[in-house]
Design an enzyme around this catalytic site. Sequence first.
Site, PDB file in Angstrom:
ATOM      1  N   HIS A  72       0.836  -1.202   0.000  1.00 14.15           N
ATOM      2  CA  HIS A  72       0.000   0.000   0.000  1.00 14.15           C
ATOM      3  C   HIS A  72       0.867   1.246   0.000  1.00 14.15           C
ATOM      4  O   HIS A  72       1.842   1.319   0.741  1.00 14.15           O
ATOM      5  CB  HIS A  72      -0.889   0.039   1.258  1.00 14.15           C
ATOM      6  N   TYR A 201      -8.801   5.170   8.286  1.00 13.02           N
ATOM      7  CA  TYR A 201      -8.828   5.537   9.706  1.00 13.02           C
ATOM      8  C   TYR A 201      -9.940   6.568   9.871  1.00 13.02           C
ATOM      9  O   TYR A 201      -9.839   7.668   9.324  1.00 13.02           O
ATOM     10  CB  TYR A 201      -7.501   6.175  10.125  1.00 13.02           C
ATOM     11  N   PRO A 293      -2.086   0.224  19.161  1.00 12.69           N
ATOM     12  CA  PRO A 293      -1.954  -0.258  17.781  1.00 12.69           C
ATOM     13  C   PRO A 293      -2.261   0.763  16.683  1.00 12.69           C
ATOM     14  O   PRO A 293      -2.088   0.465  15.506  1.00 12.69           O
ATOM     15  CB  PRO A 293      -2.946  -1.426  17.726  1.00 12.69           C
ATOM     16  N   LYS A 297       2.672  -0.195  14.832  1.00 14.33           N
ATOM     17  CA  LYS A 297       4.117  -0.191  15.040  1.00 14.33           C
ATOM     18  C   LYS A 297       4.691  -1.354  15.852  1.00 14.33           C
ATOM     19  O   LYS A 297       5.909  -1.538  15.855  1.00 14.33           O
ATOM     20  CB  LYS A 297       4.525   1.115  15.753  1.00 14.33           C
ATOM     21  N   TYR A 385       4.688   6.722   9.400  1.00 16.19           N
ATOM     22  CA  TYR A 385       3.888   5.521   9.135  1.00 16.19           C
ATOM     23  C   TYR A 385       4.676   4.482   8.345  1.00 16.19           C
ATOM     24  O   TYR A 385       4.634   3.288   8.658  1.00 16.19           O
ATOM     25  CB  TYR A 385       2.593   5.905   8.383  1.00 16.19           C
TER      26      TYR A 385
HETATM   27  C1  FAD Z   1      -4.219  -9.176  20.433  1.00 15.24           C
HETATM   28  C2  FAD Z   1      -3.114  -8.338  19.856  1.00 15.24           C
HETATM   29  C3  FAD Z   1      -3.355  -7.587  18.709  1.00 15.24           C
HETATM   30  C4  FAD Z   1      -2.319  -6.806  18.174  1.00 15.24           C
HETATM   31  N1  FAD Z   1      -2.591  -6.059  17.064  1.00 15.24           N
HETATM   32  C5  FAD Z   1      -1.612  -5.289  16.555  1.00 15.24           C
HETATM   33  C6  FAD Z   1      -1.845  -4.508  15.394  1.00 15.24           C
HETATM   34  O1  FAD Z   1      -2.927  -4.511  14.821  1.00 15.24           O
HETATM   35  N2  FAD Z   1      -0.813  -3.750  14.933  1.00 15.24           N
HETATM   36  C7  FAD Z   1       0.433  -3.748  15.541  1.00 15.24           C
HETATM   37  O2  FAD Z   1       1.352  -3.078  15.066  1.00 15.24           O
HETATM   38  N3  FAD Z   1       0.657  -4.474  16.618  1.00 15.24           N
HETATM   39  C8  FAD Z   1      -0.315  -5.245  17.128  1.00 15.24           C
HETATM   40  N4  FAD Z   1      -0.062  -5.983  18.222  1.00 15.24           N
HETATM   41  C9  FAD Z   1       1.276  -5.907  18.761  1.00 15.24           C
HETATM   42  C10 FAD Z   1       2.250  -6.830  18.037  1.00 15.24           C
HETATM   43  O3  FAD Z   1       1.609  -8.031  17.717  1.00 15.24           O
HETATM   44  C11 FAD Z   1       3.451  -7.033  18.968  1.00 15.24           C
HETATM   45  O4  FAD Z   1       4.050  -5.761  19.164  1.00 15.24           O
HETATM   46  C12 FAD Z   1       4.490  -8.006  18.425  1.00 15.24           C
HETATM   47  O5  FAD Z   1       3.973  -9.323  18.440  1.00 15.24           O
HETATM   48  C13 FAD Z   1       5.775  -7.936  19.271  1.00 15.24           C
HETATM   49  O6  FAD Z   1       6.633  -8.977  18.943  1.00 15.24           O
HETATM   50  P1  FAD Z   1       7.533  -9.660  20.056  1.00 15.24           P
HETATM   51  O7  FAD Z   1       8.316 -10.686  19.320  1.00 15.24           O
HETATM   52  O8  FAD Z   1       8.238  -8.626  20.823  1.00 15.24           O
HETATM   53  O9  FAD Z   1       6.536 -10.329  21.094  1.00 15.24           O
HETATM   54  P2  FAD Z   1       5.464 -11.490  20.913  1.00 15.24           P
HETATM   55  O10 FAD Z   1       4.944 -11.524  19.536  1.00 15.24           O
HETATM   56  O11 FAD Z   1       4.503 -11.348  22.033  1.00 15.24           O
HETATM   57  O12 FAD Z   1       6.311 -12.818  21.101  1.00 15.24           O
HETATM   58  C14 FAD Z   1       6.755 -13.266  22.348  1.00 15.24           C
HETATM   59  C15 FAD Z   1       6.815 -14.780  22.328  1.00 15.24           C
HETATM   60  O13 FAD Z   1       7.367 -15.233  23.547  1.00 15.24           O
HETATM   61  C16 FAD Z   1       6.629 -16.338  24.014  1.00 15.24           C
HETATM   62  N5  FAD Z   1       6.791 -16.388  25.461  1.00 15.24           N
HETATM   63  C17 FAD Z   1       6.228 -15.614  26.410  1.00 15.24           C
HETATM   64  N6  FAD Z   1       6.646 -15.951  27.623  1.00 15.24           N
HETATM   65  C18 FAD Z   1       7.525 -16.973  27.458  1.00 15.24           C
HETATM   66  C19 FAD Z   1       8.281 -17.746  28.344  1.00 15.24           C
HETATM   67  N7  FAD Z   1       8.217 -17.544  29.664  1.00 15.24           N
HETATM   68  N8  FAD Z   1       9.072 -18.711  27.849  1.00 15.24           N
HETATM   69  C20 FAD Z   1       9.146 -18.940  26.502  1.00 15.24           C
HETATM   70  N9  FAD Z   1       8.427 -18.224  25.613  1.00 15.24           N
HETATM   71  C21 FAD Z   1       7.633 -17.256  26.076  1.00 15.24           C
HETATM   72  C22 FAD Z   1       5.202 -16.052  23.570  1.00 15.24           C
HETATM   73  O14 FAD Z   1       4.433 -17.227  23.485  1.00 15.24           O
HETATM   74  C23 FAD Z   1       5.450 -15.416  22.201  1.00 15.24           C
HETATM   75  O15 FAD Z   1       5.444 -16.368  21.171  1.00 15.24           O
HETATM   76  C24 FAD Z   1      -1.052  -6.768  18.784  1.00 15.24           C
HETATM   77  C25 FAD Z   1      -0.828  -7.522  19.920  1.00 15.24           C
HETATM   78  C26 FAD Z   1      -1.835  -8.296  20.489  1.00 15.24           C
HETATM   79  C27 FAD Z   1      -1.570  -9.088  21.737  1.00 15.24           C
END
Ligand code: FAD
Length: 391
Positions: A72, A201, A293, A297, A385
């Site tokens: 996009h 939006y 969200p 980001k 963005y």
């Molecule tokens: C419901 C929801 C909707 C979202 N929607 C958006 C959106 O529309 N736009 C946007 O930009 N962002 C969105 N986000 C945010 C985005 O998904 C996160 O910022 C992103 O996933 C961050 O990545 P991460 O790898 O830091 O963490 P995560 O993706 O949370 O990954 C962490 C991983 O660690 C694992 N874990 C946790 N604790 C332990 C442990 N003790 N031992 C081993 N493994 C563990 C978890 O299972 C997970 O797989 C959303 C988040 C949620 C929860």
Amino acid sequence: MRTHVGIIGAGPAGLVLAHLLQRAGIESVVLESQTRPYIEERVRAGVLEQGTVDLLNELGLGERMMRQGLMHYGVELRFGGRGHRIDFADLTGGKGVMIYAQHEVIKDLVAARLAAGGEILFEAKDVSVGGFEGERPVIRFTQNGEPMELHCDFIAGCDGFHGVCRGAIPDGVLKAYEREYPFGWLGILAEAPPASHELIYANHERGFALMSMRSPKISRLYLQCEPDEDLNKWPDARIWEEMQKRFATMDGFSLTEGPVIQKGVTGMRSFVVEPMQFGRLFLAGDSAHIVPPTGAKGLNLAVADVRVLASGLKEFYASGKRDLLNKYSEICLRRVWKVQRFSWWMTSLLHKFGADSAFDRRRQLAELDYVTSSRAAMTTLAENYVGLPLE
Ligand SMILES: Cc1cc2nc3c(=O)[nH]c(=O)nc-3n(C[C@H](O)[C@H](O)[C@H](O)COP(=O)(O)OP(=O)(O)OC[C@H]3O[C@@H](n4cnc5c(N)ncnc54)[C@H](O)[C@@H]3O)c2cc1C
């Protein structure tokens, strides 16, 4: 077991880090508490910044994304019954964003990691970290009921907001900065072709709404709601009725409706801890910060953190120097705070705040008018963005 870098969490942060390290010839083991199908089906983010797209391609991980994702080059801001397009390509020298679901990114990263012989230990339970204040970090966990130990040079805490790494840092080291918002998002996935080919939006007096998509046949839609909204009060017909009101335009716009295949409520908060490192433990992604969200980001910020961490680890293994590693938190936080500011600003610009006065409402509409009519203001939105450059 022994490796160079023990990575906790197979989310975007942990998996991208594993790939970056593998490319640099640095060994790592990823520990994930959930099963593979669980993390590959978890519906979350869906907007990838230009820099994230370029990185995935550079790592040879973008083939399916380029085939199935939707590039996009603009978004629409809708208020007062009219739409206003922000043209990213024109304002940022050709940049855009990719619409490709986070769980599809996860599938691609997991498959490529396993195909290359890399390790991901799924269903690693009771994970705890130690030894990172000194020179001998260790990760303890159980797998199939067996106690295990992974000894490593560094630990990457990529375990999300509810993980164990942030909490393992001794009291008094971290300072948390937090803001909770007085609303949440009710999100649906629907089998309905998106009514517009770009994201919309909408700022409406009934509350914010966002129209996004997962594919040319699946819409992803959100409505501003109470933070603890009861989904039982929202049968599909009510959701569509409310959506249609919030997206309505003077010229009769209408959303395409279809069966709702997934529904959920997400809370909204801004959160940062400083610093993002202690000894040989480094926090990356949601374990160190959360953004509302609205700016799309969260995933992108997680990827940006691990790019910095991978550079520091590369320098260490090549030369023994820790200059970059020592500056990890400082480098990341400069970008984290800019992204926090943007996510807060988009949230403030577009949502209805409970205690809004008539003055605040007029001010918000004036700001939207300014943002959609001044090239300088549109450029500010567009360059944030599509993603700020990495230092
Ligand atoms: C419901 C929801 C909707 C979202 N929607 C958006 C959106 O529309 N736009 C946007 O930009 N962002 C969105 N986000 C945010 C985005 O998904 C996160 O910022 C992103 O996933 C961050 O990545 P991460 O790898 O830091 O963490 P995560 O993706 O949370 O990954 C962490 C991983 O660690 C694992 N874990 C946790 N604790 C332990 C442990 N003790 N031992 C081993 N493994 C563990 C978890 O299972 C997970 O797989 C959303 C988040 C949620 C929860």
